[in-house]
Design a protein around this motif. Structure first.
Motif, PDB file in Angstrom:
ATOM      1  N   TYR A  79       0.822  -1.207   0.000  1.00 20.77           N
ATOM      2  CA  TYR A  79       0.000   0.000   0.000  1.00 20.77           C
ATOM      3  C   TYR A  79       0.854   1.254   0.000  1.00 20.77           C
ATOM      4  O   TYR A  79       2.023   1.232   0.374  1.00 20.77           O
ATOM      5  N   TRP A 106     -10.095   0.904   6.450  1.00 19.91           N
ATOM      6  CA  TRP A 106      -9.614  -0.313   5.780  1.00 19.91           C
ATOM      7  C   TRP A 106     -10.558  -1.478   6.072  1.00 19.91           C
ATOM      8  O   TRP A 106     -10.826  -2.300   5.207  1.00 19.91           O
ATOM      9  N   ARG A 118      -6.493  -4.578  -6.836  1.00 18.54           N
ATOM     10  CA  ARG A 118      -5.953  -3.263  -6.458  1.00 18.54           C
ATOM     11  C   ARG A 118      -7.126  -2.295  -6.341  1.00 18.54           C
ATOM     12  O   ARG A 118      -8.055  -2.334  -7.140  1.00 18.54           O
ATOM     13  N   PHE A 146      -5.518   5.876  -0.017  1.00 21.02           N
ATOM     14  CA  PHE A 146      -4.640   4.714  -0.115  1.00 21.02           C
ATOM     15  C   PHE A 146      -4.797   4.036  -1.472  1.00 21.02           C
ATOM     16  O   PHE A 146      -5.912   3.905  -1.978  1.00 21.02           O
ATOM     17  N   THR A 147      -3.687   3.580  -2.006  1.00 24.11           N
ATOM     18  CA  THR A 147      -3.690   2.626  -3.104  1.00 24.11           C
ATOM     19  C   THR A 147      -3.279   1.314  -2.458  1.00 24.11           C
ATOM     20  O   THR A 147      -2.219   1.235  -1.827  1.00 24.11           O
ATOM     21  N   ILE A 148      -4.131   0.308  -2.570  1.00 21.86           N
ATOM     22  CA  ILE A 148      -3.918  -0.952  -1.861  1.00 21.86           C
ATOM     23  C   ILE A 148      -3.930  -2.106  -2.849  1.00 21.86           C
ATOM     24  O   ILE A 148      -4.864  -2.239  -3.649  1.00 21.86           O
TER      25      ILE A 148
END
Length: 155
Positions: A79, A106, A118, A146-148
């Motif tokens: 992340y 989250w 993603r 966030f990029t997860i």
């Protein structure tokens, strides 16, 4: 003279005890967060995020395959965390924790993703760190982006 100092000290102590702390207004902060998120989305038209009932916004970039995690799952993720202004405050590679150990945003957002997927997750402050600062360059009342990448899920 001693009596004068005593009276003055008691007066100062009494006045300071009467001082009221400003209470945090969660509803007002939620309105500010929503306005900030809408401005962010307007400034970034390539983001087509969906708002969940909890208040998190998410965009599935790659859906992944398999079983969606639940709150009782352990997840492994890569992340990048940023503030709305684009400044990065955190990054993790191969981070493994029970989903219940992450911030509420989250916990609400990651279950939309499957392993190998993603997502972009926009978390209002109330579902992140609220009106306190955890440090690490995250001010109080911050909306987090966030990029997860969900690498794996263990139930």
């Amino acid at each position: 003279m001693k009596r004068y100092l005593l009276v003055l000290s008691l007066f100062i102590i009494g006045c300071s005890a009467c001082k009221k702390e400003a209470k945090f207004d969660a509803a007002a902060q939620a309105v500010k967060d929503e306005a900030a998120i809408q401005a962010f989305l307007t400034a970034n038209p390539s983001i087509t995020a969906t708002k969940d009932a909890s208040g998190v916004y998410y965009q599935i970039i790659t859906p992944g395959t398999g079983t969606n995690p639940t709150l009782s799952s352990t997840v492994t993720v890569n992340y990048v965390g940023k503030l709305l202004d684009g400044s990065q405050f955190d990054k993790g590679t191969g981070t493994t924790y029970p989903l219940s150990g992450f911030i509420q945003g989250w916990q609400k957002g990651i279950p939309f993703l499957k392993p190998g997927g993603r997502m972009l997750l926009i978390v209002p402050s109330v579902l992140a760190y609220g009106n306190s600062s955890p440090g690490a360059g995250i001010p109080a009342n911050s909306v987090l982006v966030f990029t997860i990448d969900l690498l794996s899920v263990t139930n």
